[in-house]
Design an enzyme around this catalytic site. Structure first.
Site, short mmCIF file in Angstrom:
data_model
loop_
_atom_site.label_atom_id
_atom_site.label_comp_id
_atom_site.label_asym_id
_atom_site.label_seq_id
_atom_site.Cartn_x
_atom_site.Cartn_y
_atom_site.Cartn_z
N SER A 1 0.79 -1.24 0.00
CA SER A 1 0.00 0.00 0.00
C SER A 1 0.82 1.29 0.00
CB SER A 1 -0.91 0.04 1.21
OG SER A 1 -2.15 -0.49 0.88
N LYS B 1 0.70 3.41 -2.96
CA LYS B 1 -0.47 4.26 -3.25
C LYS B 1 -0.12 5.75 -3.21
CE LYS B 1 -3.63 0.72 -1.59
NZ LYS B 1 -4.28 0.11 -0.43
N TYR C 1 -2.34 -2.50 -10.66
CA TYR C 1 -2.38 -2.25 -9.22
C TYR C 1 -1.67 -3.36 -8.45
CZ TYR C 1 -4.23 -2.11 -4.48
OH TYR C 1 -4.33 -2.12 -3.12
N TYR D 1 -4.70 3.96 7.23
CA TYR D 1 -6.03 3.32 7.22
C TYR D 1 -6.90 3.90 8.33
CZ TYR D 1 -2.70 0.01 5.15
OH TYR D 1 -1.69 -0.56 4.46
N VAL E 1 0.85 -3.68 3.80
CA VAL E 1 0.75 -4.98 4.46
C VAL E 1 2.01 -5.84 4.30
CG1 VAL E 1 -1.77 -5.13 4.47
CG2 VAL E 1 -0.49 -6.00 2.50
#
Ligand code: GLN
Length: 614
Positions: free
Chosen positions: A65, A68, A190, A242, A260
């Site tokens: 992540s 991102k 992705y 998050y 993660v």
């Protein structure tokens, strides 16, 4: 060898949290579960590229992540903020990273830091083919770390085979018109971006690049435009961790992003980036040790962004006027007198530190209270660090105000980029000087031209009686001393005195100019100290101690000097002792004047004379 306290601190933090074995590596992507859960690395990279690292900071793992944040930057570069905002919002969801929630009012995913938003962001990445689109992402990441990167093909395969939830998200987005086809291509893109292999050290460099205005501190390459950085950091700050983002910004106070794979990046803008790696995750998907490390570092060193209670430094390094400090240019007696009396019309502000709204506001308060007599203002930028755009705006407004009040502005030592920007704002009427000395000289010249009826003609040969130091001598006295002088012509570039040689003459400059150069200690470099003009005299110090010459004096052009050998003074001593005394007295007074002036300058520079704000 001295051990850096930064390194010992992160070593200490590493040891403190090494025993922490709570949590488990991510297993919903089967391949991720195979990682050695005990791995643990910490790295810090400063905004100028110094890296401190401990533990498994060079072990490679998938970025997940954390990608991102960077792909969001690429989407912004591809389309601009307004277009991207239409497709992906910037509101925290308060939900898990893989939750299936959308901002239905605006028909877009909530933010680019959770899966739904990240898939929509990746869908925005430009390119003619899947390969080209991925290679643009990979190249961006490589620019951020400063070296080639690879993909962990087995993690990629594993996620591609099992990423049904992400597929569901993407198809829901397609169904609502949030993203367009080719959906499968976007998804594979992705998954691949998440499977790029990095180390904790790489993450530190990536976050340091964000800290350093988008310039990779190691390669110095501008990887991403500075404007985009604040958008990336903003969503990192509000959504990067998050559904832990609120507590994170509350406790740690730094924009951050976790993945993660076990990585976390955190950024202190302008200063450094942190990269941590430890695969055991908590229920929210954040690395357990990584959280602790960041919390600890932040509280040890007060990194919390809202924990800055910095008191404003003074923007004024030194302030004085032209009657206390003058340029190094040697002046004729008449000029000196004018400058002594009228020099207070010249105000010098040596600025320091960063120029931004609050320091400029302070500067303006000083200027508001300027003595009404002041007609020339020098702003010197030698000690300025950063200048932001609001400071440039305020500086520009200040210039307009000065002009309206008939104050001539001269700026010296300003950075060339700042000069360029100011010129583009129309600063064509302002004089930019390379150094403070030339700025002072320029102001003095402007001032003198107002008071001196006729300018001194540099090319005219002056007679002995016109020498500043001999002005008090009567015509008969001049007649007596004249034969003692020898007239010597020096060609352009010829040395008049040479450092180290025995000194046995005084020079009176009849025409031309001569410059004093000091040899700098390191190598052949020389520095200009001052320039003598016709009517002035040099070399007189040695009359008192018969020491050696301390500098080289070189003719700038064809120069004529009246040279007095110390030997000849014996004639005066024996036959005209009163003339000898008069000469000594004048030389003595001249030296005293110089010393007094120097003391005033030193007093000024040591802060005694700094004007306080009224
Ligand atoms: N590739 C992972 C996923 O989409 C990334 C998730 C994460 O790091 N939080 O599930």
């Amino acid at each position: 060898m001295l051990l850096s306290p930064i390194l010992t601190s992160i070593q200490d933090i590493y040891e403190n949290y090494l025993p922490l074995t709570e949590g488990n590596p991510a297993s919903y992507i089967p391949e991720l579960a195979k990682v050695n859960p005990d791995l643990f690395g910490i790295a810090i990279c400063t905004a100028d590229g110094q890296i401190y690292e401990v533990g498994d900071s060079q072990h490679l793992f998938t970025i997940q992540s954390i990608s991102k944040a960077f792909v969001y930057g690429l989407a912004l570069a591809d389309h601009g903020v307004t277009a991207v905002m239409k497709k992906v919002g910037v509101e925290p969801t308060g939900e898990a990273f893989n939750s299936i929630v959308f901002d239905e009012v605006n028909n877009r995913p909530y933010n680019p830091m959770v899966n739904a938003g990240a898939i929509a962001t990746t869908a925005l990445i430009k390119g003619n083919s899947a390969e080209e689109r991925f290679s643009r992402i990979l190249t961006l990441f490589e620019d951020f770390v400063g070296h080639p990167l690879t993909v962990d093909e087995s993690v990629y395969q594993s996620e591609s085979e099992t990423g049904h939830r992400n597929r569901a998200i993407a198809y829901l987005e397609l169904n609502s018109g949030m993203i367009e086809q080719p959906i499968d291509e976007h998804l594979e893109l992705y998954f691949r971006q998440c499977s790029i292999l990095v180390s904790g050290r790489d993450l530190a460099v990536m976050s340091a690049t964000l800290a350093n205005n988008g310039i990779n501190p190691i390669t110095k390459k501008q990887v991403i435009e500075p404007d985009i950085i604040k958008s990336i950091l903003s969503v990192m700050a509000s959504c990067g961790m998050y559904n832990f983002s609120g507590e994170w910004i509350y406790k740690v106070g730094l924009p951050a992003k976790s993945g993660v794979g076990g990585g976390i990046i955190a950024v202190l803008p302008g200063q450094f980036g942190i990269g941590t790696f430890s695969p055991r995750l908590d229920e929210l998907g954040n690395s357990v040790r990584g959280l602790k490390v960041c919390e600890d570092i932040s509280s040890r060193f007060n990194f919390h962004l809202f924990d800055t209670h910095t008191l404003l430094d003074s923007i004024i390094h030194r302030q004085y006027n032209g009657s206390i400090v003058s340029s190094t240019k040697q002046r004729r007696q008449a000029e000196k007198e004018i400058l002594e009396k009228e020099g207070k019309q010249i105000a010098v502000f040596e600025l320091q530190g960063d120029l931004y709204f609050s320091t400029m506001e302070k500067l303006f308060r000083y200027l508001e209270n300027l003595d009404p007599e002041i007609k020339y203002l020098i702003l010197d930028g030698h000690f300025i660090n950063n200048v932001n755009s609001s400071a440039l705006f305020l500086l520009d407004q200040t210039k307009e105000e000065l002009l309206k009040n008939n104050i001539t502005l001269i700026v010296s030592n300003f950075d060339t980029n700042i000069i360029k920007t100011l010129l583009s704002k129309g600063w064509l009427d302002v004089n930019f000087s390379v150094d403070l000395d030339s700025a002072l000289e320029e102001c003095e010249n402007l001032l003198l031209s107002k008071y001196l009826s006729k300018q001194i003609d540099k090319n005219k040969k002056l007679s002995l009686s016109e020498m500043d130091l001999l002005l008090e001598f009567t015509p008969p006295e001049i007649e007596i001393i004249k034969p003692l002088f020898e007239e010597i012509i020096y060609k352009e570039k010829e040395s008049i005195t040479v450092e180290g040689e025995e000194a046995n003459q005084i020079f009176f400059l009849a025409s031309g100019t001569a410059t004093v150069y000091l040899k700098l200690l390191n190598g052949d470099k020389k520095r200009r100290l001052t320039t003598y003009i016709s009517g002035t005299c040099f070399g007189e110090l040695a009359l008192f101690d018969r020491g050696n010459r301390y500098a080289n004096i070189v003719a700038d052009n064809d120069v004529i000097c009246y040279v007095l050998h110390f030997e000849k003074l014996k004639i005066l001593i024996n036959n005209y002792p009163e003339i000898y005394l008069k000469l000594l007295e004048i030389l003595g007074k001249n030296l005293v004047k110089k010393l007094r002036r120097n003391s005033a300058e030193i007093k000024n520079f040591s802060g005694v004379n700094i004007l306080s704000r009224k």
